[in-house]
Enzyme design. Structure first.
Site: not given
Length: 247
Positions: A10, A28, A5, A94, A17, A96, A92
């Site tokens: 993020d 991330d 990933k 995202e 967030k 996946r 949030d």
């Protein structure tokens, strides 16, 4: 096939967030970094005459998750590469959404004998295991792979702890307007839900393991082997597994 990933930052998108939670979100992309570092190590070993003798393919889906006038909105429905539709009920969640596409692409391109993804996927993994260990989840075909990865992690000085993919978690995926939704029940089995979502994009006969490395990917303080900051978690485990190093 190794999938990492790569969310370069993020913010949470429109499902923003809190400011404090954004401070370390440059990490991330730790899953992508681990996959790239593994490939670099394999290339260096091959150049030194220690070739692996097998094909390893890397897939690194990469983007940034930011709010803007063109950002994804809660309630949007998108169609994945394999044809399934996904209701985005939380922007949030995202990671996946890019991982599921990379998993589908990897299987189509190389028909891997083993499929492993690494991702800083859920805060729930940190709640469950802290910064000490990563969660590992596997489909039925990947149970042997999961065991081998745990043995390799122990050999490499890293920690993997298994979590389940119970059939009951699939109820969290249900959406009234799409085949799936991207975020499950608030505060309930978040790590297992994330992996259950990804499992929808893995063929049953493909041995697959998902490593949620959200906890150990970043050190907030100096440790004996790893200074404060990015840890490269997963690289040593993957190399031990690929080379089959065992006691």
């Amino acid at each position: 096939a190794l999938v990492g990933k790569g969310i370069t930052f993020d913010s949470g998108g429109l499902s923003l967030k809190p400011p404090k939670s954004q401070e370390l979100m440059k990490m991330d992309m730790a899953g992508a970094a681990a996959v790239l570092a593994t490939m670099a190590a394999l290339a260096e070993a091959d150049a030194a005459g220690h070739g692996l003798g097998k094909e390893v393919h890397a897939f690194v889906p990469t983007c940034e998750n930011m709010p803007s006038g063109r950002a994804s909105k809660p309630g949007d429905v998108v169609q994945a590469m394999n044809g399934k539709t996904i209701e985005v009920n939380n922007t949030d969640a995202e990671g996946r959404l890019i991982l599921c596409e990379a998993l589908t692409f990897a299987q189509r391109e190389v028909r891997p004998t083993a499929l492993i993804d690494l991702a800083t996927l859920t805060g729930a993994a940190i709640i469950a295991l802290g910064k000490v260990a990563a969660a590992v989840l596997a489909n039925e075909a990947g149970q042997g792979l999961q065991g081998a990865l745990r043995a390799s992690a122990a050999q490499a000085g890293e920690k993997l702890w298994p979590l389940p993919l119970y059939e009951e978690y699939k109820a969290f995926l249900k959406s009234p307007v799409a085949d799936l939704k991207n975020s499950g029940n608030e505060g309930e089995a978040g790590t297992c839900f994330g992996a259950t979502f990804l499992d929808e994009f893995v063929e049953k006969e493909t041995p697959w393991a998902h490593l949620d490395i959200a906890g150990p990917a970043w050190n907030v303080t100096d440790a004996p082997e790893l200074p404060k900051g990015a840890t490269g978690f997963g690289v040593r485990t993957l190399l031990y597994w690929l080379y089959g190093w065992r006691n």
